[in-house]
Design an enzyme around this catalytic site. Structure first.
Site, short mmCIF file in Angstrom:
data_model
loop_
_atom_site.label_atom_id
_atom_site.label_comp_id
_atom_site.label_asym_id
_atom_site.label_seq_id
_atom_site.Cartn_x
_atom_site.Cartn_y
_atom_site.Cartn_z
N HIS A 18 36.20 28.94 41.95
CA HIS A 18 35.14 29.90 41.89
C HIS A 18 33.65 29.34 41.89
O HIS A 18 32.87 29.73 42.31
CB HIS A 18 34.97 30.45 40.35
CG HIS A 18 36.29 31.25 40.16
ND1 HIS A 18 37.02 30.93 38.70
CD2 HIS A 18 36.71 32.43 40.64
CE1 HIS A 18 38.15 32.04 38.85
NE2 HIS A 18 37.92 32.72 39.89
N LYS A 42 44.05 43.40 32.90
CA LYS A 42 44.89 42.15 32.55
C LYS A 42 44.67 41.61 31.32
O LYS A 42 43.50 41.55 30.78
CB LYS A 42 44.21 41.02 33.64
CG LYS A 42 44.45 41.29 35.04
CD LYS A 42 43.75 40.04 35.84
CE LYS A 42 43.66 40.17 37.45
NZ LYS A 42 42.96 39.27 38.06
N ARG A 91 41.38 33.27 49.35
CA ARG A 91 42.19 32.20 49.37
C ARG A 91 43.20 32.40 50.30
O ARG A 91 43.75 33.40 50.53
CB ARG A 91 42.68 31.79 48.04
CG ARG A 91 42.00 31.18 47.03
CD ARG A 91 42.42 31.29 45.79
NE ARG A 91 42.78 32.78 45.13
CZ ARG A 91 42.96 33.02 44.19
NH1 ARG A 91 43.17 32.23 43.08
NH2 ARG A 91 42.86 34.47 43.90
N SER A 129 43.41 30.74 38.43
CA SER A 129 43.27 30.79 36.92
C SER A 129 44.58 30.93 36.46
O SER A 129 44.77 30.38 35.47
CB SER A 129 42.35 31.95 36.52
OG SER A 129 41.04 31.63 36.95
P1 ADP Z 1 39.85 38.93 39.81
O1 ADP Z 1 40.60 39.25 38.37
O2 ADP Z 1 38.57 40.00 40.14
O3 ADP Z 1 40.72 38.71 41.07
P2 ADP Z 1 39.15 36.21 39.54
O4 ADP Z 1 38.46 35.91 38.41
O5 ADP Z 1 40.34 35.81 39.70
O6 ADP Z 1 39.03 37.81 39.58
O7 ADP Z 1 38.53 35.72 40.90
C1 ADP Z 1 37.34 36.35 41.45
C2 ADP Z 1 36.79 36.00 42.82
O8 ADP Z 1 37.16 34.81 42.97
C3 ADP Z 1 37.94 36.66 43.75
O9 ADP Z 1 37.31 37.19 44.75
C4 ADP Z 1 39.07 35.72 43.91
O10 ADP Z 1 39.72 35.90 45.36
C5 ADP Z 1 37.92 34.36 44.23
N1 ADP Z 1 38.64 33.06 43.58
C6 ADP Z 1 39.70 33.06 42.72
N2 ADP Z 1 39.94 31.76 42.88
C7 ADP Z 1 39.46 31.15 44.03
C8 ADP Z 1 39.61 29.81 44.75
N3 ADP Z 1 40.21 29.04 44.40
N4 ADP Z 1 38.75 29.59 45.85
C9 ADP Z 1 37.75 30.67 46.29
N5 ADP Z 1 37.87 31.92 45.63
C10 ADP Z 1 38.54 32.11 44.46
#
Ligand code: ADP
Length: 161
Positions: A18, A42, A91, A129
């Site tokens: 992120h 979630k 990703r 995460s």
């Molecule tokens: P959500 O629950 O909406 O998927 P996340 O907190 O998991 O939210 O992720 C928020 C955004 O960040 C999403 O667009 C996700 O694809 C992106 N993201 C998550 N991990 C990574 C990473 N390692 N590299 C780049 N983008 C990421």
């Protein structure tokens, strides 16, 4: 490019993936609002207050960043904040179907709002995460995958439980 970008997500917790997306988006926009979705179905490990607290530590002093929470649809939140850009990270291949479907739906709901995707950096492409939480739950450090304060919070969380 300018304008305000909204980066919505669960951020449960914030990872280096992120962080990388945010750092790379900053030069492109006047402001990036990190918007923590509080009504996600979630089950979360960290409460929204805890997630925001961690991000406030990480982004302390970063002028173009705002951290906020929202309930409901991302496009409605964007409209209330005067933003025409949803920022998302992609990703490897795993994110594509989901992100594509959401971006199409958002376009239908709010044609004036565009979704901008930044590709995950190679080094962060496998950071998520949920995997970070799973590893931390078993007592292993995830130092290279999350900011230090997040690593400490994870350790504390699993020590307490
Ligand atoms: P959500 O629950 O909406 O998927 P996340 O907190 O998991 O939210 O992720 C928020 C955004 O960040 C999403 O667009 C996700 O694809 C992106 N993201 C998550 N991990 C990574 C990473 N390692 N590299 C780049 N983008 C990421």
């Amino acid at each position: 490019m300018g304008g305000i970008a909204v980066y919505p997500g669960s951020f449960d917790p914030l990872t280096n993936g992120h962080l990388d997306i945010i750092k790379r988006a900053l030069p492109l926009f006047e402001k990036v609002i990190i918007a923590v979705a509080t009504n996600s179905r979630k089950a979360s490990l960290f409460s929204s207050e805890e997630r925001i607290g961690l991000m406030k530590e990480v982004f302390h002093g970063w002028e173009k960043i705002e951290i906020d929470t929202f309930e409901g649809l991302t496009v409605d939140y964007c409209r209330t904040r005067g933003s025409k850009v949803i920022l998302r990270g992609l990703r490897a291949v795993t994110d594509f179907d989901y992100e594509y479907a959401i971006s199409l739906m958002n376009k239908k709901l709010a044609p004036e709002i565009e979704t901008y995707f930044l590709m995950a950096d190679h080094a962060n492409s496998f950071i998520s995460s949920s995997i970070v939480k799973e590893v931390a739950r078993h007592g292993k450090a995830v130092l290279d995958q999350v900011p230090d304060v997040v690593n400490l919070a994870l350790l504390r969380k699993y020590q307490d439980s």
